[in-house]
Design a protein around this motif. Sequence first.
Motif, PDB file in Angstrom:
ATOM      1  N   UNK A   1       0.435  -1.168   0.196  1.00  0.00           N
ATOM      2  CA  UNK A   1       0.193   0.083  -0.372  1.00  0.00           C
ATOM      3  C   UNK A   1       0.941   0.900  -0.196  1.00  0.00           C
ATOM      4  N   UNK A   2       1.934   1.436   0.535  1.00  0.00           N
ATOM      5  CA  UNK A   2       2.728   2.162   0.635  1.00  0.00           C
ATOM      6  C   UNK A   2       3.295   3.066  -1.142  1.00  0.00           C
ATOM      7  N   UNK A   3       3.545   1.653  -1.261  1.00  0.00           N
ATOM      8  CA  UNK A   3       4.207   1.388  -2.985  1.00  0.00           C
ATOM      9  C   UNK A   3       3.613   2.003  -3.853  1.00  0.00           C
ATOM     10  N   UNK A   4       2.309   1.725  -3.517  1.00  0.00           N
ATOM     11  CA  UNK A   4       1.302   2.427  -4.871  1.00  0.00           C
ATOM     12  C   UNK A   4       1.163   3.297  -4.040  1.00  0.00           C
ATOM     13  N   UNK A   5       0.809   3.858  -2.675  1.00  0.00           N
ATOM     14  CA  UNK A   5       0.745   5.393  -2.765  1.00  0.00           C
ATOM     15  C   UNK A   5       2.045   6.561  -3.220  1.00  0.00           C
ATOM     16  N   UNK A   6       3.638   5.447  -2.902  1.00  0.00           N
ATOM     17  CA  UNK A   6       4.493   6.388  -3.214  1.00  0.00           C
ATOM     18  C   UNK A   6       4.147   6.969  -4.953  1.00  0.00           C
ATOM     19  N   UNK A   7       4.050   5.712  -5.603  1.00  0.00           N
ATOM     20  CA  UNK A   7       3.494   5.519  -7.352  1.00  0.00           C
ATOM     21  C   UNK A   7       2.445   6.871  -7.694  1.00  0.00           C
ATOM     22  N   UNK A   8       1.453   6.932  -6.550  1.00  0.00           N
ATOM     23  CA  UNK A   8       0.553   7.669  -7.488  1.00  0.00           C
ATOM     24  C   UNK A   8       0.900   8.875  -6.839  1.00  0.00           C
ATOM     25  N   UNK A   9       1.317   8.831  -5.845  1.00  0.00           N
ATOM     26  CA  UNK A   9       1.554  10.525  -5.472  1.00  0.00           C
ATOM     27  C   UNK A   9       2.942  11.466  -6.591  1.00  0.00           C
ATOM     28  N   UNK A  10       3.905  10.339  -7.171  1.00  0.00           N
ATOM     29  CA  UNK A  10       4.806  10.722  -7.661  1.00  0.00           C
ATOM     30  C   UNK A  10       4.357  11.249  -9.588  1.00  0.00           C
ATOM     31  N   UNK A  11       3.657   9.601  -9.544  1.00  0.00           N
ATOM     32  CA  UNK A  11       3.056  10.662 -11.609  1.00  0.00           C
ATOM     33  C   UNK A  11       1.964  12.171 -11.252  1.00  0.00           C
ATOM     34  N   UNK A  12       0.831  11.742 -10.329  1.00  0.00           N
ATOM     35  CA  UNK A  12       0.354  13.235 -10.144  1.00  0.00           C
ATOM     36  C   UNK A  12       1.266  14.216  -9.956  1.00  0.00           C
ATOM     37  N   UNK A  13       1.970  14.298  -9.320  1.00  0.00           N
ATOM     38  CA  UNK A  13       3.145  15.909  -8.917  1.00  0.00           C
ATOM     39  C   UNK A  13       3.944  15.896 -10.144  1.00  0.00           C
ATOM     40  N   UNK A  14       4.475  14.289 -11.047  1.00  0.00           N
ATOM     41  CA  UNK A  14       5.091  14.938 -12.093  1.00  0.00           C
ATOM     42  C   UNK A  14       4.428  15.829 -13.078  1.00  0.00           C
ATOM     43  N   UNK A  15       3.364  15.211 -13.134  1.00  0.00           N
ATOM     44  CA  UNK A  15       1.975  15.500 -14.533  1.00  0.00           C
ATOM     45  C   UNK A  15       1.782  17.251 -13.699  1.00  0.00           C
TER      46      UNK A  15
END
Length: 362
Positions: free
Chosen positions: A8-22
């Motif tokens: 879950x923490x891994x998914x949270x990191x991936x989604x946060x990184x992608x959204x903030x990157x966009x």
Amino acid sequence: MLLTSTFGRYLTKQFTRSILGVFGTFFFLIGTLDFVELMRRAGDSPAATTPLIVQLALFRVPSVAEQIFPFAVLFGGMFALLTLSRKLELVVARSVGVSAWQFLQPAAMVAGVIGLVSILVYNPVAAELKRKATALETRLFVRAAMSGNAPDIWLRQRSIDGQAIIRASGSLPEGNGLANVAIFSFSPGGGFSERIDARQAVLHPGYWELTDARVVSAMEEPQTYQTYLFATTLEPEQVRQSFTPPDAVGFWSMPAVIERTQRAGLDTTRYELRYQSLMARPLLLVAMVLVAASVSLRFFRFGGVTKLVIGGVAAGFVLYVATQLSEELGSSGIVNPMVAAWLPATIGAMLGVLALLHQEDG
């Protein structure tokens, strides 16, 4: 619970990184394009130096970029899910019994937190910078601001002399008055009293100071005055709000602005709609996550991913257009501001859940 697990923490990191990157990419592009446009306009203003143009662009970008939060969540969510699917991480998760509803929990949480941060922290900062940008832009491009291209400013006031309707072509550069003013004054009984045309009107406590005023009434011959005083109960903040767009008012200041505007007898629809739209933003971002998930969970080996991605982008734009249309109906008074703000986000979330139920549970 998946949110507290390592996955879950891994998914949270991936989604946060992608959204903030966009969002960061869009922010940079908007800033670059706005700077180029301001440099083009600077050719007509000797006061617009390059450092001031850079400052103005930096002040304007946060408010403009605030509008692309839904797209940042949509594209960022799609990118994260497609990446997880391409790496077969979602396949492994499903093989051990993790459902789509479970691994979407981190994405929904990230979208909701970003929505809350955007209205509680980002929006007040962006609104304050927009006010500074408006003042700086008026000072740099004062000719353009007073050329008549901008829409007229309309005010209504009550005073001891009755009611009055004020029309102006723009605000003064200092922000303490109006330019090219026409005042239509009515007696306490509602009858027409006089019309006053003036080159400018400066607001003082309890009265307007009109310059080069021409007074026309039904009972007397037209009179011209170099200076003419007209009673008012308006406050400087209320006058500034009349030509301050709702997106230049921060979330925390909005309730007080609505209350003061109501006391002045002015229309508060735009501010109420903006306030409700801000509160509905977290739900709208969650709805964008659900839309992204409904088109991004297909395995690559099954094919058809490109069509689904295009469909997701189209669905996101349709939801955004529906939101803008609903806000237009709300600002015109056809739809209640609360309904206009919350309806698109609610319907978008329900349709996203329906699409996922159809895909996952048949």
